[in-house]
Design an enzyme around this catalytic site. Structure first.
Site, PDB file in Angstrom:
ATOM      1  N   ARG A   1       0.961  -1.333  -0.142  1.00 19.88           N
ATOM      2  CA  ARG A   1       0.170  -0.192   0.068  1.00 19.88           C
ATOM      3  C   ARG A   1       1.074   1.186  -0.042  1.00 19.88           C
ATOM      4  O   ARG A   1       1.820   1.341   0.630  1.00 19.88           O
ATOM      5  CB  ARG A   1      -0.853   0.074   1.297  1.00 19.88           C
ATOM      6  CG  ARG A   1      -1.986  -1.137   1.183  1.00 19.88           C
ATOM      7  CD  ARG A   1      -2.366  -1.421   2.720  1.00 19.88           C
ATOM      8  NE  ARG A   1      -1.071  -1.447   3.655  1.00 19.88           N
ATOM      9  CZ  ARG A   1      -1.415  -1.642   5.047  1.00 19.88           C
ATOM     10  NH1 ARG A   1      -2.347  -1.536   5.487  1.00 19.88           N
ATOM     11  NH2 ARG A   1      -0.094  -2.145   5.786  1.00 19.88           N
ATOM     12  N   GLU A   2       0.428   2.214  -0.527  1.00 21.89           N
ATOM     13  CA  GLU A   2       1.315   3.483  -0.829  1.00 21.89           C
ATOM     14  C   GLU A   2       1.179   3.953   0.597  1.00 21.89           C
ATOM     15  O   GLU A   2       0.104   3.872   1.190  1.00 21.89           O
ATOM     16  CB  GLU A   2       1.004   4.530  -2.017  1.00 21.89           C
ATOM     17  CG  GLU A   2       1.224   4.134  -3.428  1.00 21.89           C
ATOM     18  CD  GLU A   2       0.663   4.654  -4.326  1.00 21.89           C
ATOM     19  OE1 GLU A   2       0.108   5.949  -4.254  1.00 21.89           O
ATOM     20  OE2 GLU A   2       0.530   4.144  -5.589  1.00 21.89           O
TER      21      GLU A   2
ATOM     22  N   PHE B   1     -10.895  -1.861   6.534  1.00 26.83           N
ATOM     23  CA  PHE B   1     -11.608  -1.457   5.102  1.00 26.83           C
ATOM     24  C   PHE B   1     -12.987  -1.074   5.418  1.00 26.83           C
ATOM     25  O   PHE B   1     -13.842  -1.422   4.405  1.00 26.83           O
ATOM     26  CB  PHE B   1     -11.234  -2.379   4.013  1.00 26.83           C
ATOM     27  CG  PHE B   1      -9.889  -1.811   3.457  1.00 26.83           C
ATOM     28  CD1 PHE B   1      -9.722  -1.076   2.288  1.00 26.83           C
ATOM     29  CD2 PHE B   1      -8.728  -2.460   3.996  1.00 26.83           C
ATOM     30  CE1 PHE B   1      -8.315  -0.591   1.871  1.00 26.83           C
ATOM     31  CE2 PHE B   1      -7.476  -2.114   3.644  1.00 26.83           C
ATOM     32  CZ  PHE B   1      -7.219  -1.136   2.491  1.00 26.83           C
TER      33      PHE B   1
ATOM     34  N   CYS C   1      -4.957   1.989  -8.124  1.00 25.81           N
ATOM     35  CA  CYS C   1      -5.224   0.236  -8.025  1.00 25.81           C
ATOM     36  C   CYS C   1      -6.835   0.287  -8.037  1.00 25.81           C
ATOM     37  O   CYS C   1      -7.451  -0.555  -8.838  1.00 25.81           O
ATOM     38  CB  CYS C   1      -4.696  -0.415  -7.045  1.00 25.81           C
ATOM     39  SG  CYS C   1      -2.812  -0.394  -7.173  1.00 25.81           S
TER      40      CYS C   1
END
Ligand SMILES: NC(=O)c1ccc[n+]([C@@H]2O[C@H](COP(=O)([O-])OP(=O)(O)OC[C@H]3O[C@@H](n4cnc5c(N)ncnc54)[C@H](O)[C@@H]3O)[C@@H](O)[C@H]2O)c1
Length: 449
Positions: free
Chosen positions: A151-152, A249, A260
């Protein structure tokens, strides 16, 4: 092992640098000469916490270098990772032109047997097409899939301490090469899942689609919560503590974005339709996401409808905190909807301003910091949950503003601090709070009828 990584973007840079830190000798290759020059001079073209330091350390240790000379890089390497972009195509599928250009380079310049590791996210079945393409060459090129789940914002940690590593190969030889590359992480006990190439490709898509689906699920419910006066934050905790569901999430917000989720859900929808299958759930995920962004902009526009020459301070543009990535950021649509409604929009993001300038309408006003962005605003609209926004002094913010509206697009601000400053607090799927009016029943409290 000597490895080339084709594509020095978010994934290529992070995975190449981390593979160097695991002891491999890495050559990073990119077609963007400016990017390669910058990297060679120790300047990192993307914002990712800890990446600059790690690149400098690995380069100094002689395990990492960058070039545009793809022929030399391929010839010097046993394995070649492809980490180029796979953006959405016009038809809604994945545009694989950059991937195939890199594959063709491998085919053209290979001087012996190689392993080609597809790191880019590709539609299931792509590895098979690539394998057929490289089979025409004189050297054996094994094609394997090794999807990336980083994940960035936490990319280095995600690569070095992964939940799992997925190996997709249709031969023992390909599987063995992947094992050799990842042996240092296998030795540290990280879980490896070996499967067919097609299964690995689908695992990556399924993973992103599931996460996008959870976000759209809670976002859709947040609209009902707002309508009936429930608090989605209480609901989130109420369902997330069920072990079968889990808390990840499930945070309501302005909708998902980034490089993405939007493109991978779209590509999956497209691929299912190509096979004559109807993606009932996934097309709903997309619709819910589009609706969430619209709903936020509409609420803002409505709240300011009676104000002459309204002005909004947009706090945050990047698709999430701790990155400068603007691809498919919800801010884009929200800002453009506000401008279209005749609202003056002033924006600030701690890292994404440069990327945003290439995307946002020229009528946007660019601020140098939070204060400049907020001065004279009728509403503050938080879109990205950077910590600099969460830790603001609300008394000071209120003194800069002309109006009183605060729209918390990530449910990350302290409503009590906002209210104490005399401002109106509006969040996602939460009751709207006016200063001076008591706070309605929150988690753990049952309000009497
Ligand atoms: N960004 C993420 O968080 C993330 C996470 C997991 C997987 N992925 C997937 O990884 C892939 C790469 O994503 P990204 O965000 O790093 O992309 P990116 O656009 O940041 O980087 C791609 C790089 O590849 C270079 N490139 C393109 N064609 C080339 C070629 N033929 N030869 C050499 N270099 C070339 C570009 O110049 C660019 O620097 C995508 O398939 C993406 O879906 C991304």
């Amino acid at each position: 092992m000597k490895i080339s990584v084709i594509g020095c973007g978010y994934v290529g840079l992070v995975s190449g640098t981390c593979l160097a830190a695991l002891g491999h000798k890495i050559i990073g290759v990119d077609v963007d000469a400016k990017r390669v020059t910058a990297l060679t001079q120790g300047q990192v073209p993307i914002y990712e916490p800890g990446l600059s330091e790690l690149i400098l350390a690995q380069a100094a240790a002689g395990r990492l270098r960058f070039t545009t000379d793809i022929a030399e890089a391929i010839q010097e390497s046993q394995s070649i990772f492809i980490a180029v972009g796979t953006p959405p195509s016009r038809k809604g599928g994945a545009d694989l032109s950059m991937l195939f250009a890199a594959v063709d380079d491998v085919l053209k310049y290979a001087n012996g047997p190689k392993t080609l590791v597809i790191k880019s996210t590709v539609p299931p079945g792509t590895g098979e097409i690539v394998a057929q393409r490289v089979a025409s060459g004189p050297h054996r090129i094994e094609v394997v899939n090794n999807p990336e789940f980083l994940r960035e914002g936490t990319a280095i940690q995600d690569f070095m301490q992964p939940d799992r590593i997925v190996f997709g190969a249709n031969s023992n030889g390909g599987m063995e090469v992947l094992r050799e590359i990842y042996q240092p992480l296998i030795d540290r006990g990280y879980a490896i899942f070996s499967m067919s190439r097609q299964s690995a490709e689908l695992t990556k898509f399924a993973s992103n689609a599931m996460l996008a689906m959870r976000i759209s699920f809670i976002n859709e419910l947040s609209q009902l919560a707002l309508a009936i006066g429930a608090d989605i934050e209480s609901v989130r905790v109420g369902i997330g503590t069920d072990k079968r569901i889990g808390p990840s999430f499930l945070k309501a917000g302005v909708g998902y974005g980034g490089s993405c989720f939007p493109k991978d859900v779209a590509a999956l929808v497209h691929q299912m339709r190509e096979f004559g299958l109807e993606p009932h759930l996934l097309s709903g995920v997309e619709k819910a996401n589009a609706g969430q962004k619209r709903a936020y902009a509409t609420r803002l526009i409505k709240a300011l409808s009676d104000i002459k020459d309204p002005q909004v301070a947009i706090w945050g543009l990047a698709f999430k905190a701790d990155t400068d990535d603007m691809r498919e950021a919800p801010s884009i649509e929200i800002v453009h909807a506000l401008l279209a409604a005749g609202i003056k929009v002033r924006v600030y993001d701690p890292q994404a301003m440069e990327n945003a300038r290439r995307i946002l309408d020229k009528h946007v006003i660019w601020a140098d910091g939070v204060d400049e962005c907020t001065r004279g605003a009728d509403a503050v609209a938080l879109i990205t949950d950077w910590s600099i926004f969460i830790t603001q002094d609300w008394g000071h913010i209120a003194s800069l503003m002309r109006g009183r509206h605060v729209f918390d697009g990530r449910n990350c601000l302290s409503s009590s601090k906002v209210l104490a400053a005399g401002l109106i607090y509006r969040a996602i799927g939460r009751p709207e709070l006016m200063p001076g009016a008591g706070k309605p029943g929150s988690m753990g409290m049952i309000s009497a009828g």
